[in-house]
Enzyme design. Structure first.
Site, mmCIF file in Angstrom:
data_model
loop_
_atom_site.group_PDB
_atom_site.id
_atom_site.type_symbol
_atom_site.label_atom_id
_atom_site.label_comp_id
_atom_site.label_asym_id
_atom_site.label_seq_id
_atom_site.Cartn_x
_atom_site.Cartn_y
_atom_site.Cartn_z
ATOM 1 N N GLU A 51 -6.682 -4.892 3.499
ATOM 2 C CA GLU A 51 -6.827 -6.049 2.610
ATOM 3 C C GLU A 51 -7.893 -5.772 1.547
ATOM 4 O OE1 GLU A 51 -4.797 -8.781 2.597
ATOM 5 O OE2 GLU A 51 -3.738 -7.592 4.078
ATOM 6 N N ARG B 140 -30.276 -9.882 32.796
ATOM 7 C CA ARG B 140 -30.623 -8.532 33.248
ATOM 8 C C ARG B 140 -32.129 -8.320 33.202
ATOM 9 N NH1 ARG B 140 -31.211 -3.766 35.005
ATOM 10 N NH2 ARG B 140 -29.767 -2.069 34.536
ATOM 11 N N THR C 33 0.813 -1.213 0.000
ATOM 12 C CA THR C 33 0.000 0.000 0.000
ATOM 13 C C THR C 33 0.849 1.265 0.000
ATOM 14 O OG1 THR C 33 -1.765 -1.120 1.202
ATOM 15 C CG2 THR C 33 -1.763 1.275 1.271
#
Length: 692
Positions: free
Chosen positions: A442, A328, A151
């Site tokens: 990528e 919860r 790159t």
């Protein structure tokens, strides 16, 4: 009151008692490389391998480097490489193990990917046997930490246009490797800032005054100290540290530049392009374009690994959110005394269960991708241009959806856990930071989807290769009739008549596998056909006008690629259902597959309505049936997420370690005892009722 038409059918009632066979499903989901995944997860449970969140960047970087050394000596990280060099020639197994490391620390997973999945893999796939013997062993053993220098900050995903040059001089038998300007610096490279002592550098190969395109070169960049650590930069090589990033700070990302660095001829990785001593160039692949994509395609494993790792991160996030949601309690709407468990709220189910369905679809699609990757790189006779193109396209379709999904899932899970989800000890925020870059490296996700869209158009065009004028005219007439039917109210009106008064019939038809396939595949086909028709004039235009026309349809191209990815995942899920032998587990998974299909349709209802593929009534059925599926799957949510096998030691979220359940049990016990003793104070509301 439930309408008669919305009540479960007799067949649905017979499935109400279906249960997930948890041990069976967990074993099935581990898949082809079960043993290797279990080994990798064992390492991810090892405190030596796990992230220490208290460490600042510099110490985090050094810890990750030491963790790589542990992997070299204790783990099976070299499986993808040749047996003669200590590997197992097992490409798929290597990826399966690497992607599980995300549970320990995404920085470790990515740095391992830089070393073995990029640096070593480039030498392996782009080098010759002689270069394997000379260069690969030390890199595999981490004696030579390396960078993958592709790159450039000025070109990003446009690799073909990189500006770094490697010009061959026959008199010295060397390439002159040069960075001509600042925008040509190699950037964002793992191992470049501190640890790398060599790099595989991609540059424009120039010999005899001709540019033969991008090739790879093995280039030492630092001295190696006596203790094996990285020393001073070599002459002509410059490095800068990228510094603190938004995530993955255990990796020493940095920049590299080359000021007329001399690279010997023998260090051109020469599998696909060779330069003779006289400067002449040869290649087994005549087409420059095919040669370029073959070289890049050999490194597709990075995208395959990211697809799997993103899926693992999503599973960890949902394990946290669903487990917490099952413990919860909040608000007493359904009871005078007990608060309601979060997962019993439809809005909570709507948040999490469609994502669970997407993660299952992505899981089975990744299995298919990994199988294809293994076949191409480890099975004799499977490495063909066609299979490589299929692999490249599949990876380019799945990596974007899985990495975007991971970010969305982590954020949704964080919110679903309330303030607790924001605490560092529950990992969701840190995982979200670390996964952020996955959507860009990528291959930027949008660029990858363009690749997929272009492949769809290419495959569409191949249908007409060699077709004569009469058959082409017949095809156009048939398609025109089909288009007219879909674009007029006629089809919608007919469908509405069939649906009238029978929502159950609408839902029943949409549950059919063939109907789902037709709707999902029909969308892809229609979008590609329209794109092909709209872009056909470009062939007769000059370059600028053709590019402008293509640019005008770029968004449509991306949407077609996304629709294709949806179809690929649905098909993989549907195929996987045929391999589930436990009947009740298959029943529950079929509901999960249906939820994936229905939520995909719901996201794209505007397209289906505009194009006449669904009537308004049937479109309404999509949403109502999703709600029925949520209720049906709610009892199985915990089993479905537990089946992925990410236990507390891998998830490492304090809120699902039992402390929340203890708090809830203590609170309920306290109020229960208070009520039983008669000591509970009366509420103000009850007092007012008494006065009346």
């Amino acid at each position: 009151m439930t309408a008669v038409s919305d009540r479960p059918s007799t067949m649905e009632k017979s499935h109400e008692d279906a249960r997930v066979n948890l041990p069976y499903l967990e074993d099935r989901l581990l898949g082809r490389w079960k043993d290797l995944r279990n080994i990798a997860r064992g390492f991810a449970r090892d405190p030596r391998i796990q992230r220490d969140p208290s460490l600042p960047m510099e110490q985090h970087r050094e810890r990750v480097l030491e963790q790589l050394k542990i992997l070299v000596t204790e783990a099976q990280v070299l499986r993808a490489f040749p047996e003669r060099l200590g590997g197992k020639d097992d490409a798929g197994g290597g990826i399966a193990g690497f992607e599980e490391l995300v549970a320990a620390d995404p920085s470790l997973q990515i740095k391992a990917g830089v070393q073995w999945g990029l640096f070593c893999a480039a030498i392996h796939h782009l080098g010759t046997a002689e270069q394997h013997d000379r260069l690969l062993g030390a890199a595999m053993r981490l004696e030579v930490p390396g960078a993958f220098a592709m790159t450039e900050i000025g070109h990003g995903s446009d690799v073909a246009s990189i500006a770094t040059t490697a010009t061959f001089n026959p008199e010295t038998q060397e390439f002159d490797l040069h960075t001509p300007f600042r925008a040509a610096w190699k950037d964002y490279l793992g191992n470049a800032a501190k640890h790398g002592v060599a790099a595989v550098v991609f540059a424009q190969l120039i010999t005899g005054g001709v540019n033969y395109g991008v090739h790879a070169f093995y280039v030492p960049v630092r001295e190696i100290n006596k203790d094996g650590s990285a020393g001073a930069m070599l002459p002509g090589v410059s490095s800068e540290d990228d510094g603190l990033k938004g995530g993955l700070n255990g990796i020493d990302n940095g920049r590299l530049a080359f000021d007329h660095v001399k690279v010997p001829l023998e260090n051109l990785l020469a599998r696909y392009g060779q330069v003779a001593e006289d400067g002449s160039y040869t290649s087994p692949i005549d087409s420059p374009g095919r040669r370029f994509f073959t070289m890049l395609g050999a490194l597709v494993q990075g995208r395959v690994s990211l697809d799997g790792a993103a899926g693992s991160a999503s599973k960890i996030a949902l394990k946290t959110a669903i487990t917490y949601g099952n413990q919860r309690r909040q608000f007493t709407g359904a009871s005078e005394t007990d608060e309601t468990v979060l997962m019993d709220y439809q809005t909570h189910q709507r948040r999490l269960l469609p994502l669970l369905a997407e993660v299952y679809a992505g899981h089975f699609a990744h299995d298919s991708l990994l199988d294809l990757f293994h076949a191409v790189f480890s099975e004799e006779g499977m490495d063909t241009p066609e299979s490589r193109e299929d692999l490249e396209t599949l990876a380019a379709a799945l990596k974007p959806v899985s990495t975007w999904r991971a970010l969305h899932t982590l954020q949704t899970a964080r919110e679903a856990c309330g303030g607790a989800g924001f605490m560092a000890e529950n990992r969701l925020v840190q995982l979200r930071q670390d996964m952020d870059i996955y959507v860009t490296f990528e291959g930027d996700n949008t660029v990858l989807l363009q690749l997929v869209g272009k492949r769809l158009l290419s495959d569409y065009a191949k249908q007409f290769k060699g077709i004569d004028g009469i058959n082409m005219a017949r095809f156009v007439i048939e398609r025109a009739g089909d288009t007219v039917l879909y674009k007029t109210p006629l089809n919608r009106a007919v469908q509405s008549i069939l649906d009238t008064g029978s929502k159950r019939r609408s839902a029943s038809e949409l549950q059919e596998e063939t109907t789902q396939r037709e709707l999902l595949s029909g969308r892809v086909e229609a979008m590609v056909e329209k794109l092909a028709a709209d872009l056909r004039p470009a062939f007769k235009m000059n370059q600028a006008d053709g590019a402008a026309l293509f640019n005008d349809h770029q968004v449509e191209l991306i949407e077609a690629a996304k629709a294709h990815a949806d179809l690929v995942q649905w098909e993989a899920f549907t195929k996987a259902l045929t391999t589930i032998e436990d009947t009740e587990t298959r029943t529950v998974l079929t509901w999960v597959r249906d939820l994936f299909a229905f939520t995909t349709l719901e996201k794209n209802l505007a397209w289906y309505l505009i194009n006449g593929r669904l009537s308004a009534q049937r479109a309404e059925t999509v949403t109502s049936y999703i709600n029925r599926l949520l209720a049906r799957l709610r009892p199985h949510a915990q089993d479905l997420i537990d089946a992925f096998g990410y236990d507390d030691d891998l998830v490492r979220a304090t809120i699902i370690s039992g402390v929340e359940q203890e708090r809830q049990d203590e609170a309920r016990g306290y109020f229960r005892t208070q009520r039983a003793s008669g000591d509970a104070p009366r509420s103000e509301k009850s007092l007012k009722k008494t006065k009346r």
